[in-house]
Design a protein around this motif. Sequence first.
Motif, PDB file in Angstrom:
ATOM      1  N   HIS A 102       5.154   4.458   4.949  1.00 29.06           N
ATOM      2  CA  HIS A 102       4.086   4.150   3.761  1.00 29.06           C
ATOM      3  C   HIS A 102       4.843   4.187   2.409  1.00 29.06           C
ATOM      4  N   ASP A 142       3.609  15.809  -5.309  1.00 32.28           N
ATOM      5  CA  ASP A 142       2.786  15.504  -4.288  1.00 32.28           C
ATOM      6  C   ASP A 142       2.708  16.623  -3.206  1.00 32.28           C
ATOM      7  N   HIS A 171       9.406   8.516  -1.812  1.00 32.25           N
ATOM      8  CA  HIS A 171       8.726   9.720  -2.524  1.00 32.25           C
ATOM      9  C   HIS A 171       8.557  10.944  -1.317  1.00 32.25           C
ATOM     10  N   HIS A 172       8.836  10.912  -0.089  1.00 31.49           N
ATOM     11  CA  HIS A 172       8.958  11.989   0.860  1.00 31.49           C
ATOM     12  C   HIS A 172      10.553  12.435   1.253  1.00 31.49           C
ATOM     13  N   HIS A 216       1.491   6.277  -5.455  1.00 33.16           N
ATOM     14  CA  HIS A 216       2.295   6.478  -4.682  1.00 33.16           C
ATOM     15  C   HIS A 216       2.099   6.333  -3.099  1.00 33.16           C
ATOM     16  N   ASP A 217       0.604   6.573  -2.632  1.00 37.30           N
ATOM     17  CA  ASP A 217       0.367   6.480  -1.307  1.00 37.30           C
ATOM     18  C   ASP A 217      -0.179   5.124  -0.805  1.00 37.30           C
TER      19      ASP A 217
HETATM   20 FE   LIG Z   1       2.967  10.186   0.618  1.00 32.31          FE
END
Ligand SMILES: [Fe+2]
Length: 419
Positions: free
Chosen positions: A98, A150, A122-123, A63-64
């Motif tokens: 990102h 996360d 995802h954020h 994911h990152d």
């Molecule tokens: Fe992230």
Amino acid sequence: MPSEEIKIKLFDMVLCFSRALDLMHPKISDHHLRVAYIACCIAEELGFSLTEIQNVLIAGALHDVGTASSALRLSILDHALNSYRLEHAELPEDIHNHGFEGFELMQHFPPFAQAASAIRYHHVEWDFGRGSEFAGEPVPLVASILYLADRVSVMPTAERSCLEQAAEIRAAVAADTGKWFMPEVVAAFQEASTPESFWLDVMCPHKEAIIHDRFGGHEIELNLDALHELAKVFGKIIDYRSPFTATHSSGVAAVAEMLGQRLGFSSAESKSLKIAGYLHDIGKLAVPTEILDKPEKLTREEMLVVKQHPYYTFQILSMVPGLEEINTWASLHHERLDLHGYPFRSREIPLGSRIIAVADIFTAITEDRPYRMGMDRTRSIEVLVQMVLNKAIDGEIVAVLRNNYDEFHRIRSLSQGNL
Ligand SMILES: [Fe+2]
Ligand SMILES: [Fe+2]
Ligand SMILES: [Fe+2]
């Protein structure tokens, strides 16, 4: 050589790349796999099928990936890992960037397409339902799962027993239901995190085995062509870390494949060489970007850090059963026949490894970099021939390259987007 019948599990490749991503940051040892585990437990609780859980696994494990591009992005990861509550105003750039980068990097490989859509957002906070959309686009449920996983993943500390911390973490998540987190996802998390074993798994360093036993049931196998496509994606991410070597792995891959063809390797073996070219610098994810991006001469200490990267390439690729030969070809690319290479000082260097070594040197000295132009034909041949005379690299391979210089130059430039 069994290259034609190569069958690699996508699962193993994802887990190995996930571990490689964790090397980027000194503070994290298993952030990506921790998130993958928590997200998969939530997905299971929500009744996802095994196939759907595989996508959650890929999304969590990678994911990152978008933070790989620069020191700035990596500092975002630093913030995100340091505190459960993110103060957006204190971040050096938009937290979502990102995620967008990760989406761009992953979306073109079909088995990653769904995971990429989740990584993109995802954020995104739930914000009482407003977070079901972002900039007019629907936010997938998996993105909301990733977001909670996360945030939970950064909370337990190694200083206290995780079982002692479990109740506090569960309470913190409950308090943020609706505002930060989607209520259905919170309910599934509360259910999944009731057993003590959930927290012990979250903190366990051997997460590959845990994830494999619990969620690895539906394993996708990659044939040589699919592995090649995946290696290309990973190569792009490796290159993407530094503007100085922005297309280096692509160049090495193309030159290595052509060298293999000219030296009598079968087309499958030559493709395996190409894959080794894409992956040879995967261990560079462990080298800080400040060192990778330094245009001046490196200090002795910095050089010692750089010298570790083929060792990490070996360790990372060793995690994938079936990839042994490609790993040997990739990991020995800085070994030299006179034993003055590094880091293994190998006395036996297979032909495939010698090919990657020559492809790597040729690409490195002829590619343009922001701080210098690549060498021309005369100079680059001089350098290679001198290395042959010093008994550092294989003279036969260099002869093939020298005798077909124009073609090698063309394929390298083409693969690096210069023609
Ligand atoms: Fe992230
Ligand atoms: Fe993360
Ligand atoms: Fe290297």
